[in-house]
Design a protein around this motif. Structure first.
Motif, PDB file in Angstrom:
ATOM      1  N   UNK A 100      -1.546  19.734 -12.559  1.00 29.21           N
ATOM      2  CA  UNK A 100      -0.466  20.265 -13.386  1.00 29.21           C
ATOM      3  C   UNK A 100      -1.053  20.972 -14.596  1.00 29.21           C
ATOM      4  N   UNK A 101      -0.205  21.732 -15.252  1.00 28.15           N
ATOM      5  CA  UNK A 101      -0.538  22.388 -16.506  1.00 28.15           C
ATOM      6  C   UNK A 101       0.447  21.886 -17.556  1.00 28.15           C
ATOM      7  N   UNK A 102      -0.077  21.402 -18.659  1.00 28.22           N
ATOM      8  CA  UNK A 102       0.776  20.905 -19.744  1.00 28.22           C
ATOM      9  C   UNK A 102       0.594  21.824 -20.942  1.00 28.22           C
ATOM     10  N   UNK A 103       1.690  22.305 -21.486  1.00 27.09           N
ATOM     11  CA  UNK A 103       1.631  23.200 -22.644  1.00 27.09           C
ATOM     12  C   UNK A 103       2.126  22.478 -23.883  1.00 27.09           C
ATOM     13  N   UNK A 104       1.575  22.875 -25.030  1.00 25.94           N
ATOM     14  CA  UNK A 104       2.014  22.280 -26.289  1.00 25.94           C
ATOM     15  C   UNK A 104       1.535  23.110 -27.470  1.00 25.94           C
ATOM     16  N   UNK A 105       2.171  22.864 -28.600  1.00 23.79           N
ATOM     17  CA  UNK A 105       1.767  23.449 -29.879  1.00 23.79           C
ATOM     18  C   UNK A 105       1.388  22.371 -30.882  1.00 23.79           C
ATOM     19  N   UNK A 106       1.633  21.144 -30.541  1.00 27.64           N
ATOM     20  CA  UNK A 106       1.449  20.006 -31.428  1.00 27.64           C
ATOM     21  C   UNK A 106      -0.020  19.705 -31.714  1.00 27.64           C
ATOM     22  N   UNK A 107      -0.334  19.493 -32.973  1.00 30.95           N
ATOM     23  CA  UNK A 107      -1.682  19.076 -33.344  1.00 30.95           C
ATOM     24  C   UNK A 107      -1.996  17.677 -32.816  1.00 30.95           C
TER      25      UNK A 107
ATOM     26  N   UNK B 146       0.312  41.778 -21.805  1.00 29.36           N
ATOM     27  CA  UNK B 146       1.448  40.897 -21.658  1.00 29.36           C
ATOM     28  C   UNK B 146       1.203  39.640 -22.500  1.00 29.36           C
ATOM     29  N   UNK B 147       2.140  39.313 -23.346  1.00 27.48           N
ATOM     30  CA  UNK B 147       2.080  38.094 -24.137  1.00 27.48           C
ATOM     31  C   UNK B 147       3.380  37.338 -23.937  1.00 27.48           C
ATOM     32  N   UNK B 148       3.257  36.076 -23.556  1.00 23.33           N
ATOM     33  CA  UNK B 148       4.430  35.247 -23.330  1.00 23.33           C
ATOM     34  C   UNK B 148       4.469  34.116 -24.343  1.00 23.33           C
ATOM     35  N   UNK B 149       5.658  33.635 -24.609  1.00 24.17           N
ATOM     36  CA  UNK B 149       5.816  32.438 -25.404  1.00 24.17           C
ATOM     37  C   UNK B 149       5.678  31.210 -24.517  1.00 24.17           C
ATOM     38  N   UNK B 150       5.587  30.059 -25.151  1.00 21.32           N
ATOM     39  CA  UNK B 150       5.416  28.801 -24.442  1.00 21.32           C
ATOM     40  C   UNK B 150       6.519  28.574 -23.409  1.00 21.32           C
ATOM     41  N   UNK B 151       7.756  28.792 -23.776  1.00 18.96           N
ATOM     42  CA  UNK B 151       8.871  28.521 -22.863  1.00 18.96           C
ATOM     43  C   UNK B 151       8.909  29.517 -21.708  1.00 18.96           C
ATOM     44  N   UNK B 152       8.595  30.771 -21.974  1.00 16.90           N
ATOM     45  CA  UNK B 152       8.540  31.774 -20.906  1.00 16.90           C
ATOM     46  C   UNK B 152       7.428  31.432 -19.906  1.00 16.90           C
ATOM     47  N   UNK B 153       6.304  30.998 -20.444  1.00 10.60           N
ATOM     48  CA  UNK B 153       5.167  30.605 -19.607  1.00 10.60           C
ATOM     49  C   UNK B 153       5.530  29.405 -18.728  1.00 10.60           C
TER      50      UNK B 153
END
Length: 84
Positions: free
Chosen positions: A60-67, A1-8
């Motif tokens: 909490x869990x914080x997600x990001x793709x930003x460098x 299972x692989x999810x994208x950031x928004x799905x996660x």
């Protein structure tokens, strides 16, 4: 299972944590004032886990793709571990 950031992000925090333990790659942590921030790579994004050491619980869990969000960790991340 692989999810994208928004799905996660729409999953309940317990399910997010389970996926993080199963599929995430630990990168680094920062400690301070009874808090621990733990950085993981999960699929094509990063997850920063905010952990309260005094209460032994995830805040909490914080997600990001930003460098830019990686900057506090960059001095201590071993890039060789990521390239294996």
């Amino acid at each position: 299972m692989k999810l994208g950031l928004y799905e996660y992000n729409i999953l309940p925090i317990a399910e997010q944590a389970n996926l993080l333990w199963e599929h995430g790659t630990y990168l680094q942590n920062l400690d301070g004032l009874g808090k621990r921030y733990v950085l993981y790579q999960l699929w094509d994004f990063f997850v920063e886990l905010h952990y309260d050491a005094d209460y032994n619980q995830i805040e909490k869990l914080r997600t990001f793709k930003s460098n830019r969000a990686l900057e506090p960790y960059l001095n201590d991340i071993n890039l060789a571990d990521l390239l294996r």
